[in-house]
Design a protein around this motif. Structure first.
Motif, PDB file in Angstrom:
ATOM      1  N   ILE A 296       0.893  -1.278   0.036  1.00  0.00           N
ATOM      2  CA  ILE A 296       0.076  -0.082  -0.007  1.00  0.00           C
ATOM      3  C   ILE A 296       0.673   1.175  -0.014  1.00  0.00           C
ATOM      4  CG2 ILE A 296      -1.320   1.346   1.444  1.00  0.00           C
ATOM      5  CD1 ILE A 296      -2.937  -1.127   2.326  1.00  0.00           C
ATOM      6  N   ASP A 297       1.778   1.234   0.705  1.00  0.00           N
ATOM      7  CA  ASP A 297       2.734   2.504   0.927  1.00  0.00           C
ATOM      8  C   ASP A 297       3.425   2.525  -0.393  1.00  0.00           C
ATOM      9  OD1 ASP A 297       4.321   4.345   2.672  1.00  0.00           O
ATOM     10  OD2 ASP A 297       6.058   3.139   1.593  1.00  0.00           O
ATOM     11  N   ARG A 298       3.672   1.577  -1.054  1.00  0.00           N
ATOM     12  CA  ARG A 298       4.472   1.576  -2.347  1.00  0.00           C
ATOM     13  C   ARG A 298       3.667   2.488  -3.576  1.00  0.00           C
ATOM     14  NH1 ARG A 298       4.168  -1.053  -7.026  1.00  0.00           N
ATOM     15  NH2 ARG A 298       2.641  -2.617  -6.179  1.00  0.00           N
TER      16      ARG A 298
ATOM     17  N   GLY B  25       2.402  12.449   0.346  1.00  0.00           N
ATOM     18  CA  GLY B  25       1.557  13.211   0.545  1.00  0.00           C
ATOM     19  C   GLY B  25       0.147  12.845   0.376  1.00  0.00           C
ATOM     20  N   GLY B  26       0.150  11.742  -0.268  1.00  0.00           N
ATOM     21  CA  GLY B  26      -1.084  10.906  -0.482  1.00  0.00           C
ATOM     22  C   GLY B  26      -1.809  10.465   0.870  1.00  0.00           C
ATOM     23  N   LEU B  27      -3.170  10.299   0.802  1.00  0.00           N
ATOM     24  CA  LEU B  27      -3.876   9.828   1.967  1.00  0.00           C
ATOM     25  C   LEU B  27      -4.213   8.288   1.948  1.00  0.00           C
ATOM     26  CD1 LEU B  27      -6.408  12.608   2.195  1.00  0.00           C
ATOM     27  CD2 LEU B  27      -4.173  12.653   3.176  1.00  0.00           C
ATOM     28  N   PHE B  28      -4.088   7.620   3.093  1.00  0.00           N
ATOM     29  CA  PHE B  28      -4.364   6.187   3.516  1.00  0.00           C
ATOM     30  C   PHE B  28      -5.532   6.149   4.597  1.00  0.00           C
ATOM     31  CE2 PHE B  28      -3.688   2.296   6.068  1.00  0.00           C
ATOM     32  CZ  PHE B  28      -4.320   1.348   5.266  1.00  0.00           C
ATOM     33  N   TRP B  29      -6.673   5.844   3.987  1.00  0.00           N
ATOM     34  CA  TRP B  29      -8.144   5.948   4.852  1.00  0.00           C
ATOM     35  C   TRP B  29      -8.233   4.496   5.466  1.00  0.00           C
ATOM     36  CZ3 TRP B  29     -13.292   8.251   2.862  1.00  0.00           C
ATOM     37  CH2 TRP B  29     -14.243   8.233   3.622  1.00  0.00           C
TER      38      TRP B  29
ATOM     39  N   GLU C  88       2.840   3.153  12.581  1.00  0.00           N
ATOM     40  CA  GLU C  88       3.675   4.027  13.097  1.00  0.00           C
ATOM     41  C   GLU C  88       5.001   3.865  12.602  1.00  0.00           C
ATOM     42  OE1 GLU C  88       3.353   3.789  17.190  1.00  0.00           O
ATOM     43  OE2 GLU C  88       1.668   5.382  17.426  1.00  0.00           O
ATOM     44  N   ARG C  89       5.324   2.733  12.148  1.00  0.00           N
ATOM     45  CA  ARG C  89       6.612   2.243  11.570  1.00  0.00           C
ATOM     46  C   ARG C  89       6.928   3.112  10.321  1.00  0.00           C
ATOM     47  NH1 ARG C  89       7.259  -3.775  10.962  1.00  0.00           N
ATOM     48  NH2 ARG C  89       9.050  -3.202   9.380  1.00  0.00           N
ATOM     49  N   PHE C  90       5.945   3.515   9.536  1.00  0.00           N
ATOM     50  CA  PHE C  90       5.834   4.212   8.430  1.00  0.00           C
ATOM     51  C   PHE C  90       6.024   5.720   8.270  1.00  0.00           C
ATOM     52  CE2 PHE C  90       4.155   0.130   7.257  1.00  0.00           C
ATOM     53  CZ  PHE C  90       4.691  -0.267   6.261  1.00  0.00           C
ATOM     54  N   GLY C  91       5.851   6.109   9.651  1.00  0.00           N
ATOM     55  CA  GLY C  91       5.974   7.729   9.772  1.00  0.00           C
ATOM     56  C   GLY C  91       4.893   8.475   9.131  1.00  0.00           C
ATOM     57  N   TYR C  92       3.403   7.750   8.992  1.00  0.00           N
ATOM     58  CA  TYR C  92       2.445   8.466   8.513  1.00  0.00           C
ATOM     59  C   TYR C  92       2.097   9.842   9.364  1.00  0.00           C
ATOM     60  CZ  TYR C  92       1.982   5.591   4.534  1.00  0.00           C
ATOM     61  OH  TYR C  92       2.045   4.876   3.284  1.00  0.00           O
TER      62      TYR C  92
ATOM     63  N   VAL D  91       6.992  12.647   2.999  1.00  0.00           N
ATOM     64  CA  VAL D  91       8.086  12.634   1.807  1.00  0.00           C
ATOM     65  C   VAL D  91       9.151  12.104   2.138  1.00  0.00           C
ATOM     66  CG1 VAL D  91       8.959  14.259   0.172  1.00  0.00           C
ATOM     67  CG2 VAL D  91       6.914  14.866   0.705  1.00  0.00           C
ATOM     68  N   ARG D  92       9.776  10.972   1.687  1.00  0.00           N
ATOM     69  CA  ARG D  92      11.112  10.458   2.175  1.00  0.00           C
ATOM     70  C   ARG D  92      12.046  10.858   1.388  1.00  0.00           C
ATOM     71  NH1 ARG D  92       7.491   5.574   2.206  1.00  0.00           N
ATOM     72  NH2 ARG D  92       6.531   5.490   4.273  1.00  0.00           N
ATOM     73  N   VAL D  93      13.328  11.207   1.791  1.00  0.00           N
ATOM     74  CA  VAL D  93      14.401  11.710   0.972  1.00  0.00           C
ATOM     75  C   VAL D  93      15.403  10.462   1.191  1.00  0.00           C
ATOM     76  CG1 VAL D  93      16.326  13.107   0.748  1.00  0.00           C
ATOM     77  CG2 VAL D  93      13.855  14.141   1.557  1.00  0.00           C
ATOM     78  N   ALA D  94      15.695   9.919   0.051  1.00  0.00           N
ATOM     79  CA  ALA D  94      16.732   8.657   0.059  1.00  0.00           C
ATOM     80  C   ALA D  94      18.012   9.061   0.717  1.00  0.00           C
ATOM     81  CB  ALA D  94      16.992   8.122  -1.364  1.00  0.00           C
TER      82      ALA D  94
END
Length: 328
Positions: free
Chosen positions: A259-261, A266-270, A290-294, A325-328
């Motif tokens: 789902i994260d992929r 900035g998108g929403l997960f409902w 919480e591991r995904f930092g949303y 937004v994740r910065v590599a």
């Protein structure tokens, strides 16, 4: 799939032919060094060779067997994707369909599908059926609860669709509904000029046919399948208790990563009325999210009576989360 399966004499000739390697159209891929393509059939098909061979036993260029239940059984056993077939699917007259967008909320004509499950041969028969906690009379678009979903709240865990869209700051254009039932979430979004793909299997009822008859986009795929979309494409992903995938935390973890992929930064997960069953399951899900930092834009834990008829009150979690937004 091992090569040995393909030499097994019990296999249908069509399956053997499909599994043969084919030369690349232009001879050789200079980047990968590959010179041939291999047909994609799930490796778990090897564990259901008898069913797969039955599925691939048919008359070439003739009518396909009426075996959708066999195909779905293979998919649920992990035999996905299925082999392509050289037969003609049964053609069902599309009688009583309405033009879009009227089709979203008009009763679907009775002659659009031939369904023998549950003793029903038409959609009218399915209107009053209880097909699970997320589908109680969900085929009744006029007199059931479907015409109130997402626009009228029955508990604090029911978020209104316009409230959620406002959190997207006008950037919600395309979405993905996981386990979307009869397609009502997609219909609400279509009313608001948002394109939604609805994933659903035909568990107990012809959900795919019904979603399509409403003028929406059904995707016939199990939750164990990697979603067939490129990375970072969706503005919104919506999921309810279909996310439960058998209650195993490892399976849920794999699903959450996929789902994260497909969700853009900035998108929403409902997460909509996810049944937690107990406090421990809620904690497991919370730690995973919480591991995904949303960013938690909405987060409500409450109780809800099981609409499937058990009468029990269960803990449910509803949340709207924003992907960072994740910065590599």
């Amino acid at each position: 799939m091992k090569v040995l399966i393909f030499l097994d004499p019990i296999l249908a000739s069509e399956l053997k032919l499909f599994l043969q390697r084919h030369q690349l159209p232009l001879g050789k891929d200079s980047k990968s060094g590959m010179t041939e393509m291999v047909a994609s059939v799930g490796h778990s098909c090897e564990k259901s060779v008898d069913l797969l061979s039955q599925y691939m036993s048919y008359k070439v260029s003739g009518p396909c067997p009426d075996d959708w239940s066999l195909a779905q059984k293979l998919i649920l056993r992990g035999c996905e994707p299925l082999a392509r077939r050289r037969c003609l699917a049964k053609s069902i007259p599309k009688v009583g369909l309405h033009p879009f967008p009227n089709s979203l909320w008009k009763p679907v004509g009775n002659k659009t599908v031939n369904w023998s499950g549950l003793g029903c041969k038409n959609f009218e028969c399915l209107k009053g059926k209880k097909l699970g906690r997320d589908c109680v009379a969900c085929f009744d678009l006029v007199n059931g609860y479907e015409n109130q979903r997402f626009v009228k709240a029955t508990s604090k865990n029911d978020f209104l669709i316009d409230d959620v869209l406002s959190l997207g700051s006008g950037g919600i254009r395309i979405g993905f509904d996981i386990g979307g039932g009869s397609g009502t979430f997609g219909a609400r979004m279509a009313d608001r000029n948002v394109t939604v793909i609805t994933s659903t299997l035909n568990i107990d009822a012809p959900f795919n046919e019904f979603v399509a008859a409403r003028g929406l986009f059904p995707l016939f795929v199990s939750l164990d399948h990697r979603f067939p979309f490129y990375d970072n494409v969706f503005d919104l992903v919506h999921a309810s208790s279909a996310l439960d995938v058998g209650g195993k935390p490892e399976k849920l973890e794999f699903l959450m990563f996929d789902i994260d992929r497909i969700l853009r930064a900035g998108g929403l997960f409902w997460l909509d009325n996810f049944y937690c069953a107990n406090d421990e399951k809620k904690k497991v899900l919370t730690r995973l999210i919480e591991r995904f930092g949303y960013k938690k834009l909405k987060w409500v834990v409450g109780e809800k009576v099981d609409s499937a008829g058990s009468g029990k009150s269960e803990v449910v979690l509803s949340a709207v989360l924003q992907k960072p937004v994740r910065v590599a």
